[in-house]
Design an enzyme around this catalytic site. Sequence first.
Site, short mmCIF file in Angstrom:
data_model
loop_
_atom_site.label_atom_id
_atom_site.label_comp_id
_atom_site.label_asym_id
_atom_site.label_seq_id
_atom_site.Cartn_x
_atom_site.Cartn_y
_atom_site.Cartn_z
N LYS A 78 34.67 -26.74 50.93
CA LYS A 78 35.53 -27.69 51.00
C LYS A 78 35.08 -28.94 51.68
CE LYS A 78 38.94 -24.61 51.48
NZ LYS A 78 40.52 -24.94 50.32
N HIS B 69 44.45 -13.31 42.73
CA HIS B 69 44.37 -14.62 41.57
C HIS B 69 43.29 -15.01 40.94
CE1 HIS B 69 43.38 -18.04 44.47
NE2 HIS B 69 43.55 -18.59 43.41
N LYS C 105 42.90 -15.04 36.32
CA LYS C 105 42.97 -16.42 36.23
C LYS C 105 42.48 -15.91 34.02
CE LYS C 105 41.12 -19.00 39.78
NZ LYS C 105 41.95 -20.70 38.66
N ASP D 287 37.07 -16.20 53.03
CA ASP D 287 38.04 -16.66 52.53
C ASP D 287 37.85 -16.28 50.95
OD1 ASP D 287 40.98 -17.17 52.06
OD2 ASP D 287 40.17 -19.44 51.32
N HIS E 49 37.31 -13.75 45.81
CA HIS E 49 36.96 -14.22 45.05
C HIS E 49 35.51 -13.93 44.83
CE1 HIS E 49 41.13 -15.22 45.16
NE2 HIS E 49 40.75 -16.78 46.48
N GLU F 232 34.83 -27.67 46.70
CA GLU F 232 36.58 -28.66 46.53
C GLU F 232 36.50 -29.42 47.07
OE1 GLU F 232 40.21 -25.46 47.10
OE2 GLU F 232 38.54 -24.54 48.05
N LYS G 59 45.42 -12.12 49.55
CA LYS G 59 44.41 -12.09 50.57
C LYS G 59 44.03 -13.03 51.72
CE LYS G 59 42.74 -16.17 48.79
NZ LYS G 59 41.67 -16.71 49.56
#
Length: 493
Positions: free
Chosen positions: A351, A203, A207, A260, A265, A241, A173
């Site tokens: 971020k 991903h 999980k 992103d 996700h 994050e 991705k």
Amino acid sequence: MTSAQAPTDQSESGEPTGAAGRRPSTDAIVFVLFGATGDLAHRMVLPAFFQLVQHGLMPENYILVGNGRGDVSHENFRQRVQDSLTAQGLDLEQGPDAALWQDFAPRLRFAGGGFASDDPGSLLDVLSEARESLGTNARYIHYLAVPPVAFAGLTEGLAEHKLLDGARVVYEKPYGTSPDGFRKLDELVLSKMDESQVYRIDHFLGKEATQNLHVLRFANSMIGDIWNNRHVQQVQIDVPETLDVADRAQFYDATGAFRDMIVTHLFQVAAEVAMEPPVSFGDDDLQEAREAVIAAFRPLDPAEAVFGQAEGYRDLPDVADDSTTDTLAAVTLWIDTDRWHGVPFLLRSGKQLAESRQQVSLLLRKPDGPLTQVPGQGGVLALSLSGSGALELSLVLKKPGPGLELVEHSIDLHLEDIRGADPLPPYVALIHDVTIGDRTLFTSSAGLAQAWRVARPVLDRTEPPKPYAPGSWGPDEVQALPGACGWLVETDR
């Protein structure tokens, strides 16, 4: 269009045999890892291949061929792989991992000179040698661990050099960075191979905790019965994050937090939470259930979206001085189904925030009745998606002692503590699923097309992102989105 894919491996009952089935493919496989000397391969993909070896899930007969632009010998590539594994804390000099490495290392090859339609470098020669070793019936699995701008060229090269017959192709991705970019890429990909050959990796779907959303809901009636708008007032899917983007600023400045993380996700996790019960847990039925609920996502309202940019971001190398890339995005998503009508889904990722978490929270409605002073939210079911995952249930109880004092108390369950637990990290689980042909945990063309439809109004925004201080929780406007509930990860529960 190529449609020569071999049948997928399934159990006699027709149930998928992904991470839960845990048996290796019986095919001989030539893995081709494009971008094998890049950061993603170093941190995630190459260690995942070795973890499959550790779990006994690699096929008996396989060869792993790395590809890149540089002129790297087989032996030098093996050393790079060894360095990657050592950086993960593995001891390859002695003990059980050393014996596994001695079997794994000779199966590694490298093909330099890049790869394109008009210049395949040394890849065709290396692949010819690999198939001579494994047999001409060996299946190709191509893993594109490269930036999205390279997907189209590599796809065309694989088709031009006849490397797609019966192959499976894994795309990292983001699979496209805009609605039009997605459409052009997907039209190209599906003109060269069948949808069943395409594995668009996410991903977060691999999980353990994400997969446990299904079981928690459908195997426990006490949970399943409250999984609706009558009992849930708000859903939060929150992935802040503390990390910055210094090591991948060039990629990030062309993508941003919204593209992103949220379009990829978090939309998929929201679909896992909100979907209607699938006919079965087979890959087609589960994908169909996800796609059906994504089709019910209402297009995002720019008035209910906040984009931020960390102060100092524009000072990074490879970032333009006037960059308007978002390093934080938070949106309110509405799902127009009977089950979830009127319930806001709050999605956030960014971020350089105050804390790193990966959490899905269902905030329960306070009950009507004689207890009018119920503290807190009146009950929260939270799932941590980090690591092997954890479940936290916050309940309102009577505090032991005189009088009727109500308190909140949490019950925690870490999934790795379950007796006999043997969790697979997401990349390990998903690569294994590719080897056995299980597409249950991969995104589909139709589902991603719907996701980009939902995202388009926000992508067309013209307002620049709002600045925020690194180490904070972002711009003040982010705090207003969840209303009185607030963001749960910002409170000590």
